[in-house]
Design a protein around this motif. Structure first.
Motif, PDB file in Angstrom:
ATOM      1  N   GLU A 170       0.738   0.409  25.547  1.00 55.10           N
ATOM      2  CA  GLU A 170       1.032   1.509  24.628  1.00 55.10           C
ATOM      3  C   GLU A 170      -0.172   2.437  24.543  1.00 55.10           C
ATOM      4  OE1 GLU A 170       1.174   1.951  19.883  1.00 55.10           O
ATOM      5  OE2 GLU A 170       2.750   0.617  20.669  1.00 55.10           O
ATOM      6  N   PHE A 174       4.990   6.359  21.239  1.00 51.10           N
ATOM      7  CA  PHE A 174       6.134   6.778  22.055  1.00 51.10           C
ATOM      8  C   PHE A 174       5.778   6.893  23.537  1.00 51.10           C
ATOM      9  CE2 PHE A 174       3.851  10.317  20.228  1.00 51.10           C
ATOM     10  CZ  PHE A 174       3.521  11.071  21.345  1.00 51.10           C
ATOM     11  N   LEU A 175       4.536   6.578  23.903  1.00 50.26           N
ATOM     12  CA  LEU A 175       4.057   6.798  25.265  1.00 50.26           C
ATOM     13  C   LEU A 175       3.442   5.524  25.834  1.00 50.26           C
ATOM     14  CD1 LEU A 175       3.325   8.687  27.648  1.00 50.26           C
ATOM     15  CD2 LEU A 175       1.237   9.303  26.396  1.00 50.26           C
ATOM     16  N   ILE A 238       7.605  14.444  27.945  1.00 48.65           N
ATOM     17  CA  ILE A 238       7.149  13.417  26.996  1.00 48.65           C
ATOM     18  C   ILE A 238       7.443  13.850  25.571  1.00 48.65           C
ATOM     19  CG2 ILE A 238       5.117  12.199  26.107  1.00 48.65           C
ATOM     20  CD1 ILE A 238       3.945  12.431  28.982  1.00 48.65           C
ATOM     21  N   ASP A 239       7.209  15.116  25.275  1.00 50.73           N
ATOM     22  CA  ASP A 239       7.502  15.632  23.936  1.00 50.73           C
ATOM     23  C   ASP A 239       8.988  15.510  23.597  1.00 50.73           C
ATOM     24  OD1 ASP A 239       4.916  16.273  23.258  1.00 50.73           O
ATOM     25  OD2 ASP A 239       5.080  18.395  23.792  1.00 50.73           O
ATOM     26  N   ARG A 242       9.687  11.984  22.659  1.00 52.89           N
ATOM     27  CA  ARG A 242       9.129  11.745  21.324  1.00 52.89           C
ATOM     28  C   ARG A 242      10.014  12.360  20.244  1.00 52.89           C
ATOM     29  NH1 ARG A 242       4.567  15.715  20.105  1.00 52.89           N
ATOM     30  NH2 ARG A 242       6.497  16.947  19.974  1.00 52.89           N
ATOM     31  N   ASP A 243      10.462  13.592  20.463  1.00 51.89           N
ATOM     32  CA  ASP A 243      11.261  14.289  19.456  1.00 51.89           C
ATOM     33  C   ASP A 243      12.621  13.650  19.244  1.00 51.89           C
ATOM     34  OD1 ASP A 243       9.164  16.043  19.169  1.00 51.89           O
ATOM     35  OD2 ASP A 243      10.046  17.627  20.417  1.00 51.89           O
ATOM     36  N   SER A 245      12.958  10.457  19.156  1.00 56.56           N
ATOM     37  CA  SER A 245      12.613   9.115  18.663  1.00 56.56           C
ATOM     38  C   SER A 245      12.706   8.050  19.749  1.00 56.56           C
ATOM     39  CB  SER A 245      13.502   8.738  17.463  1.00 56.56           C
ATOM     40  OG  SER A 245      13.334   9.657  16.411  1.00 56.56           O
ATOM     41  N   ARG A 247      11.031   6.315  23.587  1.00 55.19           N
ATOM     42  CA  ARG A 247       9.763   5.872  24.166  1.00 55.19           C
ATOM     43  C   ARG A 247       9.824   6.071  25.663  1.00 55.19           C
ATOM     44  NH1 ARG A 247       8.434   0.122  21.010  1.00 55.19           N
ATOM     45  NH2 ARG A 247       8.172   1.053  18.922  1.00 55.19           N
ATOM     46  N   ARG A 270      -2.222  17.530  23.729  1.00 51.19           N
ATOM     47  CA  ARG A 270      -1.600  17.355  22.425  1.00 51.19           C
ATOM     48  C   ARG A 270      -2.581  16.901  21.340  1.00 51.19           C
ATOM     49  NH1 ARG A 270       1.362  20.678  23.377  1.00 51.19           N
ATOM     50  NH2 ARG A 270       3.491  20.469  24.162  1.00 51.19           N
TER      51      ARG A 270
END
Length: 374
Positions: A170, A174-175, A238-239, A242-243, A245, A247, A270
């Motif tokens: 991790e 989320f990444l 990736i965003d 994340r947005d 919810s 991974r 970011r």
């Protein structure tokens, strides 16, 4: 802060008051009041990532931004680059209190003029003059000692070794960063909660099309490859995960060079951190990362672009073809896609003699790693 101050810092000191740890604890305990109190952690990205007071936002200013500011007051965009919501709420006067802290500053009288606390304080006085501002006495160290249950700390990381084992690691909630082996095992993906995969290779298959969201970045691991032309497109992907919810697992073949480069670029963009901070942050989680020499050069150039953006004012950004609305095109990412012409990205790297690369970034066995298959 000493006897000599600029007009701005004098005003800031006049507005700043001490807050004892028990008072902050009561604010955090009260859910309603907690929503009205903004906590600004004025420590480095690495320190904040290791542990911080629950609900705090990282307010920081790296050395490059400090130098380019040349002693002038910084804006909220520079010290709170990664949190638009906090900036908007500050300017709207929605916080009843703003509490600043660093590692261990004892009280207002001990704040140094050259500290990040002072820079953040001056930014608040300039852009959010109506806020009531407090300094947490004793900083994070004292609060952690007295109320550890109100602090969020990173779980203990394994010691650095020459080989990474187990599943993907991790980087952010989320990444995740891993290898083609991790990407080929559904049980690994499901255990971690992966919903999307970013495949940074030209030959690794997408094993579970239809079951997970996929995006492929077909690059080789060699010194001729322009991986930087994909940075913004990868960051946007990736965003988007994340947005929603989800991974995302970023992987290449071995999870050492190409995928690590993308994760480093994401952190730099970011989190507005320098390459050395991002590299150490990722290396602590996956010790074997080693972007090849050219990729490191492209990351260095990306760093200069990211930090230049942090230093630019809104007016300068609007006027500049590099930093303004056309920045996606200027960065070789017209319309958010990679350029059609190979080599169009300004980040393709040729080492000038004046650039020095920290040897710690490079592979332990060789100063230059261009081995394919990473």
């Amino acid at each position: 802060m000493g006897e000599k101050h600029t007009a701005t810092s004098t005003t800031a000191e006049d507005l700043l008051r001490d807050m004892d740890c028990p008072v902050l604890k009561r604010l955090l305990k009260d859910d309603d009041e907690g929503g009205k109190c903004l906590l600004l952690d004025c420590r480095s990205f690495l320190a904040f990532s290791a542990g911080h007071v629950r609900g705090a936002v990282n307010a920081r200013c790296n050395s490059i931004v400090r130098r380019r500011a040349k002693g002038s007051a910084l804006s909220l965009e520079r010290v709170l680059a990664g949190d638009e919501e906090a900036r908007a709420r500050l300017r709207a006067g929605l916080y009843s209190a703003v509490v600043l802290y660093d590692e261990r500053t004892a009280d207002v009288g001990s704040v140094r003029e050259d500290s990040t606390l002072t820079l953040v304080l001056n930014a608040l006085c300039t852009d959010a003059p109506g806020a009531q501002m407090f300094l947490l006495k004793g900083g994070y160290d004292r609060f952690l000692t007295e109320y550890p249950e109100y602090c969020l700390r990173t779980k203990s990381l394994p010691p650095l070794t020459s080989q990474s084992s187990g599943g993907p690691v991790e980087i952010l909630p989320f990444l995740y960063l891993g290898s083609a082996l991790h990407a080929s095992r559904r049980e690994v993906l499901d255990t971690v909660g992966i919903s999307a995969l970013l495949n940074v290779s030209s030959d690794c298959p997408n094993h579970f099309e239809g079951d997970y969201q996929y995006k492929s970045i077909p690059v080789e691991d060699n010194h001729k490859e322009d991986i930087s032309s994909w940075f913004l497109e990868a960051i946007e992907f990736i965003d988007s995960v994340r947005d929603s919810s989800g991974r995302v697992l970023v992987h290449c073949q071995a999870g050492i060079s190409r995928s690590a480069t993308i994760c480093l670029a994401y952190l730099m963009k970011r989190k507005r951190v320098r390459l050395d901070e991002a590299f150490e942050f990722v290396r602590r989680r996956r010790s074997i990362i080693s972007p090849n020499f050219s990729f490191m050069g492209q990351l260095l150039q990306f760093e200069s672009q990211v930090l230049a953006t942090s230093c630019a004012s809104a007016a300068a950004a609007a006027a500049s073809p590099l930093l303004g609305p056309a920045s996606a095109t200027s960065l070789g990412m017209a319309g958010g896609s990679r350029p059609d012409t190979p080599g169009a990205s300004p980040f393709i790297f040729s080492f000038p003699v004046s650039v020095v690369v920290n040897p710690a970034y490079l592979h332990h066995s060789s100063p230059i790693t261009t081995s394919p298959g990473y």
